[in-house]
Scaffold this active site. Structure first.
Site, mmCIF file in Angstrom:
data_model
loop_
_atom_site.group_PDB
_atom_site.id
_atom_site.type_symbol
_atom_site.label_atom_id
_atom_site.label_comp_id
_atom_site.label_asym_id
_atom_site.label_seq_id
_atom_site.Cartn_x
_atom_site.Cartn_y
_atom_site.Cartn_z
ATOM 1 N N ASP A 144 0.843 -1.207 0.000
ATOM 2 C CA ASP A 144 0.000 0.000 0.000
ATOM 3 C C ASP A 144 0.871 1.247 0.000
ATOM 4 O OD1 ASP A 144 -2.213 -1.631 0.136
ATOM 5 O OD2 ASP A 144 -2.803 -1.027 2.173
ATOM 6 N N GLY A 158 -3.668 -5.071 1.237
ATOM 7 C CA GLY A 158 -4.384 -6.045 0.410
ATOM 8 C C GLY A 158 -5.483 -6.617 1.292
ATOM 9 N N ASN A 186 -4.816 -8.283 4.971
ATOM 10 C CA ASN A 186 -5.386 -7.663 6.179
ATOM 11 C C ASN A 186 -6.302 -8.653 6.910
ATOM 12 O OD1 ASN A 186 -4.153 -5.283 5.349
ATOM 13 N ND2 ASN A 186 -5.983 -4.512 4.327
ATOM 14 N N GLU A 223 -10.035 -9.993 -5.105
ATOM 15 C CA GLU A 223 -8.821 -9.313 -5.588
ATOM 16 C C GLU A 223 -7.809 -10.291 -6.186
ATOM 17 O OE1 GLU A 223 -8.221 -5.149 -3.108
ATOM 18 O OE2 GLU A 223 -7.183 -6.919 -2.362
ATOM 19 N N ASN A 244 -20.422 -4.904 2.299
ATOM 20 C CA ASN A 244 -20.860 -3.613 2.816
ATOM 21 C C ASN A 244 -22.127 -3.219 2.063
ATOM 22 O OD1 ASN A 244 -20.072 -2.452 0.372
ATOM 23 N ND2 ASN A 244 -18.097 -1.769 1.154
ATOM 24 N N GLY A 249 -21.068 1.035 7.404
ATOM 25 C CA GLY A 249 -20.226 2.168 7.824
ATOM 26 C C GLY A 249 -20.394 2.464 9.300
ATOM 27 N N THR A 300 -9.117 2.659 6.213
ATOM 28 C CA THR A 300 -8.539 1.536 5.453
ATOM 29 C C THR A 300 -8.468 0.284 6.342
ATOM 30 O OG1 THR A 300 -7.148 3.182 4.386
ATOM 31 C CG2 THR A 300 -6.609 0.872 3.941
ATOM 32 N N ASP A 302 -11.892 -5.241 6.590
ATOM 33 C CA ASP A 302 -11.062 -6.453 6.681
ATOM 34 C C ASP A 302 -10.940 -6.905 8.130
ATOM 35 O OD1 ASP A 302 -10.648 -6.180 3.951
ATOM 36 O OD2 ASP A 302 -8.853 -4.963 4.232
ATOM 37 N N GLY A 353 -3.183 3.358 8.721
ATOM 38 C CA GLY A 353 -2.603 2.183 8.059
ATOM 39 C C GLY A 353 -3.597 1.042 7.939
HETATM 40 O O1 RIB Z 1 -9.333 -3.065 2.347
HETATM 41 C C1 RIB Z 1 -8.174 -2.270 2.329
HETATM 42 C C2 RIB Z 1 -7.215 -2.771 1.291
HETATM 43 O O2 RIB Z 1 -7.790 -2.614 0.011
HETATM 44 C C3 RIB Z 1 -5.917 -2.020 1.229
HETATM 45 O O3 RIB Z 1 -4.952 -2.505 2.117
HETATM 46 C C4 RIB Z 1 -5.529 -2.096 -0.242
HETATM 47 O O4 RIB Z 1 -4.386 -2.848 -0.494
HETATM 48 C C5 RIB Z 1 -6.754 -2.662 -0.953
HETATM 49 O O5 RIB Z 1 -6.610 -3.966 -1.314
#
Ligand code: RIB
Length: 301
Positions: free
Chosen positions: A12, A38, A42, A136, A179, A218, A244, A248, A283
């Site tokens: 990231d 990612g 996470n 992803e 979500n 949210g 962020t 996750d 982070g």
């Molecule tokens: O969910 C957050 C993540 O989405 C980030 O860490 C980024 O890498 C994306 O994959």
């Protein structure tokens, strides 16, 4: 019971900005940070910090070996990680002073997940184990089919949502972690608003009546639906530093709760608290708390 997370690993690049860049605009960032991230990574970190036995399968390039170290220090099993000739996936993240983000991903090695590799990894898992997937990596549909044939339980975090998802065998999924936006797409709805949340989750549930649907909304919290039960939990008011990996963190703690045999209400409670802690820090993986920290918060409420 083990969890296999076949998921993305990203580097990231987080750019602090006063506001998101607008069309045609060039802006300077006030700070650049490079972190492990990612959605897959996470979520594995969250699972491990919540006490689950998690094995991460996925691919990194030679530029991403620090992600393996990050996993090892979090307690994630890394023996199935694959080294790829491609570059590690990466994300460009704009982060505003309000803690809101906007993310562009470049798949890199995350798109190098092949069917043979999935078959090889799945050999190490048994009926009743969980396969966790996000959207992803390549060959998600194949992994769903093969894992189900083995009697594994499928958990799908439908993120980031895209057209590919409509071709996946979603009827095989046991737990959807979504979500409100992802829910809206799964439900084919036209607009999202607070008053529509109930309708959205109900429509997703009617499409997949054998699954448990967990929909985060949210700062409003989370709603849950399965064949036996409806439940919800409010969000916790916290000073937002960075959203962020909030979702996750929620996924990892929710699934760890299921594995520990917690009730749905307890799973929602711990996962909501864990993600509230995560958004109060900057982070992705680095912001995820461990079980001790979350349970301290549970007992002091
Ligand atoms: O969910 C957050 C993540 O989405 C980030 O860490 C980024 O890498 C994306 O994959």
């Amino acid at each position: 019971m083990k969890v296999l997370n076949l998921g993305s690993l990203n580097i990231d690049r987080v750019y602090s900005v006063e506001h998101f860049a607008r069309k045609g605009e060039t802006i300077a960032s006030t700070k650049l940070e490079i972190n492990g991230g990612g959605k897959g990574l996470n979520q594995s970190v969250a699972l491990a910090r919540a006490g689950a036995e998690v094995y991460h399968a996925g691919a990194i390039g030679s530029d991403g070996t620090f992600l393996q170290t990050l996993f090892e220090s979090a307690g994630v099993h890394t023996e199935y990680l694959q080294m790829s000739k491609a570059q590690t996936g990466h994300a460009v993240i704009q982060l505003t002073p309000e803690g809101q983000n906007c993310i562009i991903i470049s798949s890199g090695a995350n798109d190098e997940i092949q069917e043979e590799y999935i078959d090889e990894v799945l050999k190490h898992f048994s009926p009743g184990d969980f396969l966790l997937l996000q959207n992803e990596t390549s060959n998600v549909a194949y992994a769903m089919r093969r894992a189900k044939e083995k009697g594994m339980r499928i958990v799908f975090n439908a993120s980031p949502v895209d057209e590919r998802m409509k071709t996946y065998p979603l009827e095989l999924v046991d737990y959807f972690l979504i979500n409100e936006m992802e829910g809206c797409i799964l439900a084919d709805c036209e607009e999202i608003s607070q008053s529509k949340y109930g309708e959205i989750i109900e429509t997703v549930f009617l499409k997949f009546p054998h699954a448990c649907i967990v929909m985060t909304v949210g700062s409003d919290g989370v709603i849950y639906r399965d064949i036996h039960k409806k439940a919800s939990h409010d969000g916790y008011p916290v000073k937002v530093e960075d959203t962020t990996a909030a979702g996750d963190t929620f996924c990892g703690f929710f699934l760890a709760g299921v594995i520990q045999g917690l009730s749905v209400e307890e799973c929602l409670e711990t996962a909501t608290r864990a993600s509230a802690i995560a958004v109060s820090r900057k982070g992705a993986a680095v912001s995820i708390p461990d079980w001790k920290e979350v349970s301290r918060l549970l007992t002091t409420r």
